[in-house]
Write an enzyme that holds these catalytic residues in place. Structure first.
Site, PDB file in Angstrom:
ATOM      1  N   GLU A 263      42.524  48.565  27.812  1.00  0.00           N
ATOM      2  CA  GLU A 263      42.190  49.034  28.889  1.00  0.00           C
ATOM      3  C   GLU A 263      43.556  49.614  29.984  1.00  0.00           C
ATOM      4  OE1 GLU A 263      39.496  47.467  32.831  1.00  0.00           O
ATOM      5  OE2 GLU A 263      39.642  46.908  31.074  1.00  0.00           O
TER       6      GLU A 263
ATOM      7  N   CYS B 272      38.511  22.609  42.560  1.00  0.00           N
ATOM      8  CA  CYS B 272      40.007  22.313  42.920  1.00  0.00           C
ATOM      9  C   CYS B 272      39.975  22.283  44.114  1.00  0.00           C
ATOM     10  CB  CYS B 272      40.834  23.883  42.035  1.00  0.00           C
ATOM     11  SG  CYS B 272      42.240  24.460  42.885  1.00  0.00           S
TER      12      CYS B 272
ATOM     13  N   HIS C  84      39.697  23.985  36.589  1.00  0.00           N
ATOM     14  CA  HIS C  84      37.961  25.038  37.237  1.00  0.00           C
ATOM     15  C   HIS C  84      37.709  25.624  35.448  1.00  0.00           C
ATOM     16  CE1 HIS C  84      40.197  27.142  40.577  1.00  0.00           C
ATOM     17  NE2 HIS C  84      41.006  27.304  40.309  1.00  0.00           N
TER      18      HIS C  84
ATOM     19  N   GLU D 271      34.539  27.098  35.560  1.00  0.00           N
ATOM     20  CA  GLU D 271      34.134  28.767  34.949  1.00  0.00           C
ATOM     21  C   GLU D 271      35.017  29.491  33.710  1.00  0.00           C
ATOM     22  OE1 GLU D 271      36.897  28.832  38.993  1.00  0.00           O
ATOM     23  OE2 GLU D 271      36.323  27.235  37.458  1.00  0.00           O
TER      24      GLU D 271
END
Length: 564
Positions: free
Chosen positions: A139, A378, A516, A518
């Site tokens: 990309e 965090c 983290h 996520e």
């Protein structure tokens, strides 16, 4: 030998090249093709680590500790391949490498120029990033026509000439604006964008036409004729309400088949069973919760992209509709915690700087005092420690040295030394440069037995990704634990505090982590911490009556709709 698919964008930025690249990669992966994705960013920053989230959005951290573009998060969520620092590079890194070589004398006294030296370095970085993939989707950031993108476009043009004909494919993502007064989609911007690309020497093989409505057949034919692209390769990329629907949307128009044919790859048919199950779970929830995300970058929700996606993944695996309420912590400082009244859970994410910190601490105190499920990530963990120290230990003015270097109770301080996963010692001081100097990447954490964290993960050893400079001051841990705060996770190498929680006898679900989680959540697997957090929110909604109220309102809306 690796084959390459180059994805470019035209007309305007932020069209979704990253999602398009990730969706194509997901389709190729279901066909048994080993695939990876690279993101080339034209900005001169070495990496996005020091960039303002309002300008750039989230910084995604790879397992090997690279601070990268948020698109790499999309890549990892859509395919099984894990990204590394080689999957994302910038103009800054290219020039840094070329200048280093020039200083060493690698160019034998020659004049260093954009062509061939910069373009050759770009091609080298691309080849080094593909690993053993059969197909690499590359990309190119920015928009065709930008000055910054020209060296990258020239480099991939050269690659298409130097490689065999069937080893490269060009996909161009463009915008079809709808003009309501004319009642039609306008193709002229797309025509001009492709014209500009062709002037550079690149002929697109596929056009992805982004619009808010399906592309009429006549307009498709017109675009194909004026851009020199086959009609079946003009793909309608209409807006959808969920990004995980895009692979199926592109598959229906045979994008994966077109690309395989262009690259001369014989592959088994795509199997979208897993994706269909995910979409079904998203569209048929059995529960609904409202989660308050209390942060300082809420005006640009891209700043919390991985976090919002992780909550959606948890919703998939708990059959729950997640309503995320982005709440500015400075508004809480000004107006109090009334905005949290109807929330089923509260989440304080990572962040930097003093602005909005006291509002986040107020939100944490509200969650602790009202027994609302709380997840701190965090900075969200660090502020939970500060809140507990102030209100349960009565350490007035307890703070982090990041925000108040002169605090009498520095419950958090700068990490000055740690060992990375390679076993190397990293050292830092307040005078260290900001860029690339945090505790970054995957770190091993040991979970204590008989804790909620240990129960959630189902194991005593985990690896999660970090991005921080400050840690809980070990001198205060005995006092914190004596007052009831439980340190449930420690780093394997240095015994740094990685997870805290309140015993369930004091609070139903109060967990915070320095890492983290996520960054490792995917729609296929979710993440145990987010999954359990959403279950706790569902339980709170049931007990508080929020769930019944939503059911009543939903039935009322259905009844109202049926009368019209």
């Amino acid at each position: 030998m690796t084959k390459f698919v180059f994805v470019t964008g035209g007309v305007v930025s932020s069209l979704g090249k990253g999602i398009a690249a990730a969706s194509l990669a997901a389709l190729l992966e279901t066909r048994g093709i080993r695939v990876t994705i690279l993101k080339l960013d034209p900005y001169i920053n070495v990496d996005p680590g020091t960039m303002n989230p309002f300008q750039h959005g989230e910084v995604f951290v790879t397992d090997d500790g690279a601070e990268t573009d948020l698109d790499l998060g999309h890549y990892e969520r859509f395919i099984s391949t894990k990204m590394t620092r080689r999957n994302n590079f910038t103009t800054g890194q290219i020039y840094e490498s070329v200048i280093r070589k020039e200083r060493r004398g690698d160019y034998l006294g020659g004049t260093v120029q954009v062509i061939p030296h910069i373009t050759d370095e770009i091609k080298l970085f691309i080849r080094n990033g593909v690993s053993d993939a059969q197909v690499a989707i590359v990309e190119i950031g920015g928009t065709v026509g930008d000055i910054e993108s020209l060296p990258f476009l020239e480099a991939i043009r050269q690659m298409s000439v130097q490689l065999p004909h069937h080893d490269t494919c060009f996909i161009h993502l463009t915008l079809l604006p709808y003009i309501s007064s004319a009642g039609e989609l306008k193709t002229k911007p797309t025509q001009h964008s492709v014209k500009e690309l062709r002037e550079i020497g690149i002929q697109p093989d596929v056009l992805l036409c982004r619009s808010d409505r399906p592309l009429p057949l006549d307009e498709r034919r017109k675009i194909a004729l004026f851009t020199n692209v086959r009609e079946e390769s003009v793909i309608s990329a209409i807006d959808v309400d969920n990004i995980y629907k895009i692979p199926a949307l592109l598959h229906e128009q045979m994008l994966d088949e077109i690309v395989c044919h262009r690259l001369g790859i014989l592959a088994k048919p795509a199997n979208l069973t897993t994706w269909k199950k995910l979409i079904h779970a998203l569209e048929h929830p059995e529960h609904e919760v409202s989660i308050a995300l209390v942060g300082k970058y809420v005006d640009l929700t891209e700043s919390y992209k991985s976090l919002s996606e992780a909550l959606i993944h948890a919703g998939i695996h708990t059959r729950c509709k997640i309503n995320i309420h982005y709440i500015d912590s400075e508004n809480i400082e000004r107006h109090g915690t009334g905005c949290l009244a109807n929330m089923d859970a509260i989440l304080v994410p990572g962040g930097f700087g003093k602005r909005g910190v006291e509002g986040k601490i107020m939100a944490i105190s509200h969650a602790r005092n009202h027994q609302i499920p709380y997840l701190g990530i965090c900075l969200g963990m660090q502020l939970a420690v500060i809140e507990f120290a102030r209100n349960c230990l009565q350490l007035e003015n307890a703070h982090s040295t990041e925000f108040n270097p002169d605090t009498p109770y520095p419950v958090l301080g700068l990490i000055t030394e740690w060992r990375d996963r390679r076993g190397q010692i990293e050292k830092r001081s307040p005078q260290t440069d900001l860029g690339g100097t945090m505790r970054l990447g995957g770190q091993e954490c040991l979970l204590k037995p008989h804790t909620l964290a240990r129960k959630i993960y189902g194991t005593d050893k985990i690896i999660e990704r970090h991005r921080h400079r400050y840690e809980v001051n070990a001198e205060f841990i005995p006092q914190l634990e004596q007052a009831g705060l439980q340190v449930s996770g420690l780093s394997a190498a240095e015994n740094l505090c990685e997870m805290i929680e309140l015993p369930q006898s004091r609070h139903p679900w109060f967990v915070a982590c320095q890492f983290h989680p996520e960054f490792t959540s995917t729609p296929r697997n979710g993440h145990p911490l987010f999954n359990d957090y959403v279950r706790a929110a569902i339980s709170f909604a049931d007990k508080s009556g929020h769930a019944k109220l939503r059911d009543h309102n939903m039935q009322k809306n259905v009844a109202t709709d049926s009368t019209h």
